[in-house]
Design a protein around this motif. Sequence first.
Motif, PDB file in Angstrom:
ATOM      1  N   ALA A 167      -5.136   3.239  -3.356  1.00 53.07           N
ATOM      2  CA  ALA A 167      -4.294   3.015  -2.181  1.00 53.07           C
ATOM      3  C   ALA A 167      -4.012   4.332  -1.467  1.00 53.07           C
ATOM      4  O   ALA A 167      -4.007   4.398  -0.232  1.00 53.07           O
ATOM      5  CB  ALA A 167      -2.980   2.352  -2.605  1.00 53.07           C
ATOM      6  N   SER A 206      -7.090   5.578   0.528  1.00 51.08           N
ATOM      7  CA  SER A 206      -7.780   4.587   1.354  1.00 51.08           C
ATOM      8  C   SER A 206      -7.573   4.778   2.853  1.00 51.08           C
ATOM      9  O   SER A 206      -8.325   4.239   3.657  1.00 51.08           O
ATOM     10  CB  SER A 206      -7.327   3.173   0.958  1.00 51.08           C
ATOM     11  OG  SER A 206      -5.946   3.003   1.238  1.00 51.08           O
ATOM     12  N   LYS A 244       0.821  -1.204   0.000  1.00 49.27           N
ATOM     13  CA  LYS A 244       0.000   0.000   0.000  1.00 49.27           C
ATOM     14  C   LYS A 244       0.863   1.266   0.000  1.00 49.27           C
ATOM     15  O   LYS A 244       0.587   2.232  -0.735  1.00 49.27           O
ATOM     16  CB  LYS A 244      -0.924   0.002   1.223  1.00 49.27           C
ATOM     17  CG  LYS A 244      -1.817   1.232   1.323  1.00 49.27           C
ATOM     18  CD  LYS A 244      -2.692   1.160   2.568  1.00 49.27           C
ATOM     19  CE  LYS A 244      -3.496   2.437   2.733  1.00 49.27           C
ATOM     20  NZ  LYS A 244      -4.330   2.405   3.963  1.00 49.27           N
ATOM     21  N   SER A 301       1.090   4.180  -2.907  1.00 46.23           N
ATOM     22  CA  SER A 301       0.846   5.589  -2.577  1.00 46.23           C
ATOM     23  C   SER A 301       2.004   6.460  -3.060  1.00 46.23           C
ATOM     24  O   SER A 301       1.794   7.558  -3.601  1.00 46.23           O
ATOM     25  CB  SER A 301       0.666   5.755  -1.067  1.00 46.23           C
ATOM     26  OG  SER A 301      -0.479   5.065  -0.623  1.00 46.23           O
TER      27      SER A 301
END
Length: 712
Positions: free
Chosen positions: A600, A603, A567, A571
């Motif tokens: 991502a 989120s 993740k 990003s």
Amino acid sequence: MGNFTTIEELAQMAYVNLDAFSPRDKSAFWTILAKLLQNRGGKPSRTNHQHGQMKEQLETILCNTLGNIGRFSDRDIATTALGMAKIVKQVGQFRGRKPPTGSPHQILHDLLVGVKSDKKPLVFGKIAISSIPVLPEFEARHLSNLVYACGLAEFIPKIEGGRTFFDILALEAISKLHHFNSQDLSNMLWAYTNVGASNLSLFKAAGDSIVAMENLSRFKPQELSNIMWAYATAGESHPRLFMKLADHIVALDDLSGFTPQALSNIIWAYSTAGETHPRLFEKFSDHIVALENLRDFWPQALSNITWAYSSADETHPRLFKKFADHIIALDDLSGFNTQAISNIIWAYANVGEAHPRLFGNIADRIVALENISSFNPQAIANIIWAYSSTGESHPLLFKKFADHIVALDDLSGSKPQEISSTIWAYANAGESHPRLFKKFADYIVDLKDLSGFDPQALSNIIWAYATAGESHPILFQKFVDVAIKRCNEFNSQEVANFLWAFATIGQTNQHLFSSFAPTVKSIIGKLNSQEVTNIGWAYAVSNVYVQSLFDADFISVCLEKDNDFCKKSLSQLHQWQLWQEELKSDIRLPPSLREKCQKAFVSTLPSPSKFQDDVISELSTIGLNPEQEVLTKSGYRLDALVEVRGKKIGIEVDGPSHFVRRKPTGSTLLKRRQVNNLDKIPVISVPGWEWYKLGKDRGKKQQYLRFALGLD
């Protein structure tokens, strides 16, 4: 002479009958004297008269022996030398202090060693010179004993012409190797290594001789141990020998004849020499695990074995568990010196063997010590690295070592790699100790030359400062200057860590990032998923655009690593793509990956702090009706969004994590810049230290916000 039970009786008899003594008698005297000395211990003579008498007698016997040794046979020379060497070894156990006054140890120490070790060259030099003319007559056993004697006495007699006695002995030994038995070979090789007189030709010939043997059934475990130890310690490579001996040991029905020291020395030797033999490591491991207990294993053996298995990358969980259970069951660890502790802890961490109670017990012992000056920089680095890399938290241990380092007068005894490992460990473990970071930084800055710091050390140190949020601008600039000159020496991980670190602490040095661009370009295809996104993100933060750096090759690597991105990496890649939009370049990630990165990035759910709630409350009070946690088109979330005179302004409530010594981090700078450039929203920062200075005075807080937003 073998019937005498005291040194006084033996010396008296030999002194009285010295004129009638044959060379064989004289050589036997020194052999028996060595045995009686061992049984005697350090007990003094009964009276001063006896002491003076014995001194005179032994001195006379020594002078007579050395004066006539030129007429001794090969056997008698070797026996005499070996007897004297054993005595030297025994009286040498008092290193650092004198033997007990009035004891035979003191007399023999003065005769054979000397107050400043000035007698040993005279004694063994005389033996060497006398033996050279008759070396061709030496039988293999006596030649080996002569070599072993010099090795035991830890002395290398020098011969004219720049050669040593060991050089001459090697030539003679090579010609007679086919007559050497297992003990002869073992003792000779051990002796050469013990005095640091390794001889390439001799070691090769001896190794070849052993390899050529049909079987090794006559080699005792201790002899095998000595041979392997000698080759490994001397750094003499002989792969076929290591293979031959390992195969022999593996084929044995059991290892009950191998003492813990022999097991330790052998497995240490294979690891040190870089000789792999998985079946040998497995054989030793199974044998040790099957033992009822480990009470015969001294701390040094435990240390050597665990270190060897770890260094050879041989993972045997049952062995490591057995050792750990044994260590934690001990009443105390006082028998473990600092090197043993360091090696054991490092070994467990290096092979990834978790044993919290072992780590806890050892850490508690170190913390309980009043003085830890016996821990050298390497030991500290290894221990701290081990606790950090295994995630074994022990704040008191980290504090103990940090306080110790900070209190040192200087760090000149620390090698670059030790500094790197230590500072990395503190950062990786999340153990804050600003004075430690400052101590190391000040020391490095004061160095005139950083050539000893390789790229890995440079990148690890900067990574550590960035991760720990510790600032030292002079250190950073010094590392920049060094790295720019040596950027082509950095591998992919070192490049990624180095650039990521500088970007993270907001040090966006244009020259640094421009200089590293060719290196980055050359290693694009070698980057792993984390490295590729760290580098892309770092350049986005620095805003240094280099033509063709992030072209089709970079996009291809991103596609190749698509399924490996976590993740955080996705990003970072989203922020890199935003940077391309800032630059108005036509470089784009494929739509599917671009969407994946954006999801991502957005989120993470917001978690407003009390600090943020306080600022929002005061914004509302002055009538600005702030929107909270606003998601912008670019994907960034703003803590608050207000409208002032028809223009939207973002407000960021910045706590400590947004700064390094009150200067914005790379993430903070990137967010402000991209929100301003892409979302067309200027961002106002409300730093925590400024807000908290206002206390509980709401009037001052409102005035602060009005001023920041241009309302006053």
